[in-house]
Design a protein around this motif. Structure first.
Motif, short mmCIF file in Angstrom:
data_model
loop_
_atom_site.label_atom_id
_atom_site.label_comp_id
_atom_site.label_asym_id
_atom_site.label_seq_id
_atom_site.Cartn_x
_atom_site.Cartn_y
_atom_site.Cartn_z
N LEU A 182 0.78 -1.36 0.02
CA LEU A 182 0.00 0.17 0.08
C LEU A 182 0.82 1.18 -0.15
N THR A 183 0.78 1.93 -1.07
CA THR A 183 1.59 3.22 -1.07
C THR A 183 0.55 4.33 -1.47
N TRP A 236 5.98 -2.60 5.92
CA TRP A 236 5.37 -3.09 7.17
C TRP A 236 4.60 -4.21 6.94
N LEU A 237 4.42 -5.20 7.74
CA LEU A 237 3.32 -6.13 7.63
C LEU A 237 2.26 -5.83 8.71
N GLY A 238 1.07 -5.66 8.54
CA GLY A 238 0.18 -5.42 9.64
C GLY A 238 -0.80 -6.32 9.51
N VAL A 258 -2.01 -6.29 5.71
CA VAL A 258 -1.76 -5.29 4.81
C VAL A 258 -0.22 -5.34 4.97
N SER A 259 0.37 -4.94 3.60
CA SER A 259 1.75 -4.78 3.45
C SER A 259 1.81 -3.08 3.29
N LEU A 260 2.31 -2.29 4.29
CA LEU A 260 2.31 -0.86 4.18
C LEU A 260 3.59 -0.31 3.89
N HIS A 261 3.75 0.57 2.90
CA HIS A 261 5.09 1.23 2.63
C HIS A 261 5.83 1.67 4.02
N ARG A 262 6.99 1.36 4.22
CA ARG A 262 8.09 1.34 5.04
C ARG A 262 9.04 2.59 4.73
N SER A 263 9.48 3.21 5.68
CA SER A 263 10.59 4.13 5.59
C SER A 263 10.46 5.37 4.14
N ILE A 264 9.38 5.96 4.67
CA ILE A 264 8.93 6.81 3.43
C ILE A 264 9.39 8.05 4.13
N ASP A 265 9.56 9.24 3.39
CA ASP A 265 9.99 10.54 3.76
C ASP A 265 8.93 11.25 4.56
N ALA A 266 8.52 10.75 5.62
CA ALA A 266 7.74 11.46 6.43
C ALA A 266 8.25 10.80 8.16
N LYS A 267 8.50 11.62 8.99
CA LYS A 267 8.99 10.94 10.17
C LYS A 267 7.60 10.23 10.97
#
Length: 192
Positions: free
Chosen positions: A125-126, A152-154, A168-177
């Motif tokens: 998910l992006t 991430w796997l949730g 859900v697979s959720l995008h990890r290490s995006i450019d947002a704190k």
């Protein structure tokens, strides 16, 4: 049901990691006995973990089956915990690195913004996602796709028909704190 489901998922996970045995624990026990903290209206994961700490136990799903309807608390059921829950750990606010370090050891409950999750079926998910926390999931793992996208796997509470068999697979290490959908804003886990 959020707090009971998540707390049970987290406790089942850490006990399985430590003992090598996965025992199904009772959501109904938390739902009924955590009623003063809105166990059936979402509640807070920390209140549910605190209930298990104060009780010193949690019944099995077999001994205290899930009905989804809160009635009188029955704290007289035999404990199915093979390890005692002694505390609540917290992920530092807006710290994906700390979340990653803890998820490497055990499941972690996190609050997220699910405004774009309704039609999720599979894949990572992006895209644009808010950070208004309105739901919670158990983060049970992380990884990287073949094309290098970290995720991430949730584990979600919406059943096996949603997402990837309830995950859900959720995008990890995006450019947002705060991470994708605010995943790094608020997280907690039981301490054994």
């Amino acid at each position: 049901m959020k707090s009971s489901w998540l707390t049970v998922a987290d406790i089942e996970g850490i006990i399985a990691i430590q003992s090598g045995n996965l025992n199904e624990l009772s959501e109904q026990h938390i739902l009924e006995c955590n009623y003063e903290h809105e166990g059936c209206k979402g509640g807070r994961q920390t209140n549910a973990i605190d209930l298990v700490i104060k009780n010193g136990d949690l019944a099995s799903e077999t001994d205290y089956p899930y009905t989804g309807i809160p009635t009188a608390c029955a704290n007289n059921k035999q404990s199915s915990l093979s390890s005692k829950i002694t505390g609540i750990g917290y992920i530092p606010y807006n710290n994906e690195t700390a979340l990653l370090e803890e998820v490497a050891n055990q499941p972690v409950s996190v609050d997220v913004d699910i405004t774009i999750w309704q039609f999720y079926r599979s894949g990572i998910l992006t895209g644009e996602c808010g950070t208004k926390l309105n739901h919670a999931v158990a983060v049970v793992g992380y990884g990287e796709s073949k094309d290098g996208v970290k995720f991430w796997l949730g584990k979600n509470s919406w059943g096996l028909g949603w997402g990837e068999d309830g995950y859900v697979s959720l995008h990890r290490s995006i450019d947002a704190k705060e991470g994708m959908c605010g995943i790094a804003k608020l997280g907690c886990y039981p301490i054994v």
